[in-house]
Design a protein around this motif. Structure first.
Motif, PDB file in Angstrom:
ATOM      1  N   ALA A  31       0.734  -1.482  -0.538  1.00 23.44           N
ATOM      2  CA  ALA A  31       0.029   0.256   0.024  1.00 23.44           C
ATOM      3  C   ALA A  31       0.922   1.453   0.025  1.00 23.44           C
ATOM      4  CB  ALA A  31      -0.993   0.095   1.127  1.00 23.44           C
ATOM      5  N   ILE A  32       0.002   2.436   0.802  1.00 18.56           N
ATOM      6  CA  ILE A  32       1.118   3.744   1.273  1.00 18.56           C
ATOM      7  C   ILE A  32       2.633   3.307   0.899  1.00 18.56           C
ATOM      8  CG2 ILE A  32       0.999   3.801   3.687  1.00 18.56           C
ATOM      9  CD1 ILE A  32       0.409   6.870   1.426  1.00 18.56           C
ATOM     10  N   ARG A  33       3.150   2.920   1.689  1.00 18.24           N
ATOM     11  CA  ARG A  33       4.565   1.968   1.721  1.00 18.24           C
ATOM     12  C   ARG A  33       5.025   1.913   0.198  1.00 18.24           C
ATOM     13  NH1 ARG A  33       3.972  -2.023   6.739  1.00 18.24           N
ATOM     14  NH2 ARG A  33       2.973  -0.890   8.091  1.00 18.24           N
ATOM     15  N   ILE A  34       4.386   1.536  -0.389  1.00 17.88           N
ATOM     16  CA  ILE A  34       5.132   1.452  -1.896  1.00 17.88           C
ATOM     17  C   ILE A  34       5.358   2.504  -2.290  1.00 17.88           C
ATOM     18  CG2 ILE A  34       4.793   0.198  -4.269  1.00 17.88           C
ATOM     19  CD1 ILE A  34       3.888  -2.220  -3.091  1.00 17.88           C
ATOM     20  N   CYS A  35       3.970   3.883  -2.023  1.00 19.72           N
ATOM     21  CA  CYS A  35       3.525   5.139  -2.816  1.00 19.72           C
ATOM     22  C   CYS A  35       4.550   5.969  -2.166  1.00 19.72           C
ATOM     23  CB  CYS A  35       1.942   5.141  -2.819  1.00 19.72           C
ATOM     24  SG  CYS A  35       1.557   3.907  -3.584  1.00 19.72           S
ATOM     25  N   LEU A  36       4.848   5.264  -1.030  1.00 17.60           N
ATOM     26  CA  LEU A  36       6.156   6.472  -0.731  1.00 17.60           C
ATOM     27  C   LEU A  36       7.801   6.192  -0.802  1.00 17.60           C
ATOM     28  CD1 LEU A  36       4.417   7.131   2.768  1.00 17.60           C
ATOM     29  CD2 LEU A  36       4.331   8.457   1.017  1.00 17.60           C
ATOM     30  N   THR A  37       7.877   4.874  -1.199  1.00 22.07           N
ATOM     31  CA  THR A  37       8.931   4.952  -1.441  1.00 22.07           C
ATOM     32  C   THR A  37       9.665   4.695  -3.073  1.00 22.07           C
ATOM     33  OG1 THR A  37       8.578   2.402  -1.220  1.00 22.07           O
ATOM     34  CG2 THR A  37       9.666   3.385   0.514  1.00 22.07           C
ATOM     35  N   GLN A  38       8.887   4.186  -4.167  1.00 21.29           N
ATOM     36  CA  GLN A  38       8.544   4.760  -5.569  1.00 21.29           C
ATOM     37  C   GLN A  38       7.648   5.821  -6.112  1.00 21.29           C
ATOM     38  OE1 GLN A  38       8.548   0.612  -7.682  1.00 21.29           O
ATOM     39  NE2 GLN A  38       8.852  -0.449  -6.112  1.00 21.29           N
ATOM     40  N   THR A  39       7.972   6.643  -5.856  1.00 22.59           N
ATOM     41  CA  THR A  39       6.995   8.259  -5.816  1.00 22.59           C
ATOM     42  C   THR A  39       6.388   7.787  -7.719  1.00 22.59           C
ATOM     43  OG1 THR A  39       8.781   9.078  -5.532  1.00 22.59           O
ATOM     44  CG2 THR A  39       7.890   9.141  -4.102  1.00 22.59           C
ATOM     45  N   GLU A  40       7.486   7.394  -8.230  1.00 28.97           N
ATOM     46  CA  GLU A  40       6.850   7.689  -9.376  1.00 28.97           C
ATOM     47  C   GLU A  40       5.709   6.958 -10.067  1.00 28.97           C
ATOM     48  OE1 GLU A  40       7.129   9.830 -11.828  1.00 28.97           O
ATOM     49  OE2 GLU A  40       9.055  11.307 -10.459  1.00 28.97           O
ATOM     50  N   ILE A  41       5.381   5.256  -9.249  1.00 28.66           N
ATOM     51  CA  ILE A  41       4.143   4.966  -9.296  1.00 28.66           C
ATOM     52  C   ILE A  41       2.879   5.288  -8.548  1.00 28.66           C
ATOM     53  CG2 ILE A  41       2.976   2.564  -8.941  1.00 28.66           C
ATOM     54  CD1 ILE A  41       5.475   1.261  -8.740  1.00 28.66           C
ATOM     55  N   PHE A  42       3.793   6.312  -7.432  1.00 28.19           N
ATOM     56  CA  PHE A  42       2.098   6.778  -7.353  1.00 28.19           C
ATOM     57  C   PHE A  42       1.904   7.884  -7.481  1.00 28.19           C
ATOM     58  CE2 PHE A  42       1.937   8.814  -2.507  1.00 28.19           C
ATOM     59  CZ  PHE A  42       0.023   8.846  -2.795  1.00 28.19           C
ATOM     60  N   LYS A  43       3.182   9.146  -7.843  1.00 29.52           N
ATOM     61  CA  LYS A  43       2.511  10.040  -8.813  1.00 29.52           C
ATOM     62  C   LYS A  43       1.827  10.150  -9.921  1.00 29.52           C
ATOM     63  CE  LYS A  43       6.598  13.223  -7.292  1.00 29.52           C
ATOM     64  NZ  LYS A  43       7.552  13.746  -8.331  1.00 29.52           N
ATOM     65  N   THR A  44       2.229   9.237 -10.258  1.00 30.65           N
ATOM     66  CA  THR A  44       1.423   8.824 -11.949  1.00 30.65           C
ATOM     67  C   THR A  44      -0.100   8.451 -11.859  1.00 30.65           C
ATOM     68  OG1 THR A  44       3.629   7.288 -12.868  1.00 30.65           O
ATOM     69  CG2 THR A  44       0.710   7.283 -13.722  1.00 30.65           C
ATOM     70  N   GLN A  45      -0.205   7.860 -10.807  1.00 28.44           N
ATOM     71  CA  GLN A  45      -2.295   7.636  -9.669  1.00 28.44           C
ATOM     72  C   GLN A  45      -2.805   8.601  -9.059  1.00 28.44           C
ATOM     73  OE1 GLN A  45      -2.994   5.241  -6.511  1.00 28.44           O
ATOM     74  NE2 GLN A  45      -4.699   4.225  -8.025  1.00 28.44           N
ATOM     75  N   LEU A  46      -1.317   9.509  -8.710  1.00 24.43           N
ATOM     76  CA  LEU A  46      -2.517  11.024  -8.296  1.00 24.43           C
ATOM     77  C   LEU A  46      -2.964  11.932  -9.494  1.00 24.43           C
ATOM     78  CD1 LEU A  46       0.288  12.025  -5.605  1.00 24.43           C
ATOM     79  CD2 LEU A  46      -2.203  11.110  -5.574  1.00 24.43           C
ATOM     80  N   ARG A  47      -1.470  11.897 -10.574  1.00 26.28           N
ATOM     81  CA  ARG A  47      -2.201  12.644 -11.599  1.00 26.28           C
ATOM     82  C   ARG A  47      -3.097  12.457 -12.456  1.00 26.28           C
ATOM     83  NH1 ARG A  47       3.646  12.225 -12.896  1.00 26.28           N
ATOM     84  NH2 ARG A  47       2.834  10.666 -14.248  1.00 26.28           N
TER      85      ARG A  47
END
Ligand code: PEP
Ligand code: MG
Length: 542
Positions: free
Chosen positions: A358-374
């Motif tokens: 979950a958020i632990r992946i998103c906070l460490t692999q921020t490019e994956i997270f940023k794509t989703q946030l965009r």
């Protein structure tokens, strides 16, 4: 006729032909053959069947998600014609005089290892594709059913166990019921059954290799039994029960359009939990006031690569547009633990539920997270979208998330891409988050309590472990006290708090939750009208 007993995870009764699904991780047996030509003819047949399946998948994906995502199925068809790959299989069959399944599995392993060790990123990513086409070939050689259900009638799915990535690929219109040998009542397969309003039994001691596809099965969720090849009188009785259930469902339709209000005037929002864009239909059909939990990780499952920003944007936009003015709470990626996708390369963990998820992946692999946030911020322009972050344990994480969200906003602003920063809330599903919910409430717009994980972490019971079902007490006072504490802390800070875990749908607790002043219950769509009826019969003041 053969009757088996199991644990019911969703009531209801269904009858239909069995569709036996064999696990993807099957061990392929090595056997000696007499005639290589016959074996290679079998291989050719399996190759043709695989190509036809891939063509159907290509056409389906073209219609549903567009050219970019569909292209992979074209690539797989081409790979099945790769000369080196086919030559290797043929050589193994001829020189070692062994079965095609084994030769395919061996070649698949060798080729995928070779690709995995290449320098080039693109080539390295093809390792998963080789594995995929080899598994498909093996399944066709073994005569196993495919996840593409387009050619079959609505069926009772019989399997050893089902992973979320398997269920996500199934055509829901073709599922009448689930019967599994393993699985726990808190798994996502059980959640799916509840969402679709179909009976499901787990822990059924059938030997799936002995069941033929097409065998008639009755699944009785209320009695917890599955009857294979039933006698005529039992079939007639089941038909009558199915008619009665349909009648009850018809009567429940009266609840549509009515308010979720108690006899003494306490109101609550009743929202739906969904896992895909197409589930919005279930939410609307059952008169949900909004979507309280869209499990976005299902967009990432059952595929070979990350969904692009555009693909995600289209999915989120479609959901918010379909829901009109109604609230749609989209939870960011909650992958890991039981929800695995090979291309994330998460590796094996000793304690996956307590691991990298979950958020632990998103906070460490921020490019994956940023794509989703965009994708989320862009889709927010089109409707009443809220974002929710899973598995939070500390206020610092929320601050870190907000930092990343600001970077995403900045990027969108610079590129002149329309976006809106929506309401942002968090899931409360760890005891740590409960204990600091007063601090968290100051930072976020809302709380949604994930009782499935909160119960797992509070009672120290792995929700996937079927041996522990007997110890799993969702009504444990520790959980109820935690819920009350979270709701009180939210209200003190002027924020709202809901429940989106399975407990929210438990009619035995509806009165308790209303007395705690829970603001929202987000439940399986199939539970909404039942709960509305329950709420309207309840009194919260004495
Ligand atoms: C929960 O943990 O209660 C929840 C709603 O999330 P999931 O079941 O997807 O983990
Ligand atoms: Mg959870």
């Amino acid at each position: 006729m053969k009757e088996y007993h199991g644990k019911s995870v969703y009531k209801g009764i269904a009858m239909g032909p069995a569709l036996v699904l064999h696990s993807k991780d099957q061990q392929v047996k090595r056997t000696r053959i007499e005639d290589a030509e016959t074996e290679l003819a079998r291989l050719e047949q399996a190759k043709q069947a695989s190509k036809e399946q891939l063509q159907r998948l290509y056409e389906k994906a073209m219609k549903e998600v567009g050219e970019t995502s569909a292209a992979i199925f074209e690539v797989h068809q081409m790979m099945l014609e790769d000369e080196d790959y086919l030559e290797s299989i043929e050589n193994i069959v001829r020189t070692e005089m062994i079965n095609a399944e084994y030769a395919v599995a061996l070649t698949g392993d060798n080729f995928s290892q070779m690709f995995a060790s290449m320098e080039d990123d693109y080539m390295r990513a093809r390792a998963a594709d080789i594995k995929d086409i080899s598994e498909r070939l093996v399944r066709n050689l073994l005569g196993y059913a495919d996840m593409d259900f387009s050619q079959i009638p609505p069926s009772v799915i019989v399997a050893d166990d089902l992973t979320p990535s398997e269920t996500v690929q199934m055509d829901k219109k073709k599922m009448l019921a689930f019967v599994t040998v393993h699985g726990s009542s808190n798994s996502h397969t059980s959640i799916l059954a509840r969402m679709m309003n179909i009976p499901a039994l787990i822990g059924v001691p059938v030997s799936i290799d002995e069941i033929e596809n097409g065998t008639e099965v009755i699944v009785d969720g209320a009695e917890g039994k599955a009857i294979f090849d039933p006698d005529e009188d039992i079939r007639e009785k089941a038909k009558e029960q199915i008619r009665e259930a349909e009648e009850k469902q018809r009567l429940l339709q009266d609840m549509k359009g009515k308010e979720n209000v108690t006899l003494d005037g306490r109101k609550v929002n009743l929202y739906a939990n969904i896992g895909s864009v197409s589930d919005v239909g279930y939410a609307l059909e059952n008169d949900a006031g909004g979507i309280g939990l869209f499990r976005s990780e299902f967009l990432y499952l059952g595929r070979n690569d990350f969904p692009s920003e555009e693909e995600q944007f289209q999915a989120y936009k479609q959901v918010v547009q379909t829901m009109g003015e109604k609230k749609v709470i989209i939870r960011t990626l909650d992958i890991g633990a039981d929800k695995q996708a090979d291309y994330f390369n998460l590796g094996k963990e000793d304690n996956p539920a307590l691991g990298y998820r979950a958020i632990r992946i998103c906070l460490t692999q921020t490019e994956i997270f940023k794509t989703q946030l965009r994708a989320l911020l862009r889709a927010a322009v089109y409707g009443n979208l809220s974002i929710m972050y899973p598995m939070i344990i500390a206020p610092e994480e929320v601050k870190q998330i907000y930092g990343i969200v600001s970077e995403v906003e900045e990027e969108l602003k610079c590129k002149d891409i329309p976006y809106r920063l929506p309401e942002q809330g968090i899931m409360i599903e760890t005891p740590a988050a409960v204990m600091v919910s007063d601090e968290l409430a100051e930072l976020v717009d809302f709380f949604s309590i994930g009782t499935n994980d909160l119960t797992q972490y509070t009672l120290a019971i792995d929700r996937q472990n079927e041996k522990l079902d007997a110890f799993y007490n969702p009504h444990h006072r520790a959980i109820l006290r935690m819920i009350e504490m979270v709701v009180n802390n939210a209200h003190k800070a002027g924020k709202w708090a809901g429940i989106c875990g399975e407990l929210g749908a438990d009619p035995e607790l509806t009165e308790t939750f209303l007395k705690m002043s829970v603001d929202e219950l987000s439940v399986a769509p199939s539970m909404i009208l039942n709960l509305r009826e329950k709420i309207r019969e309840t009194r919260v003041t004495n």
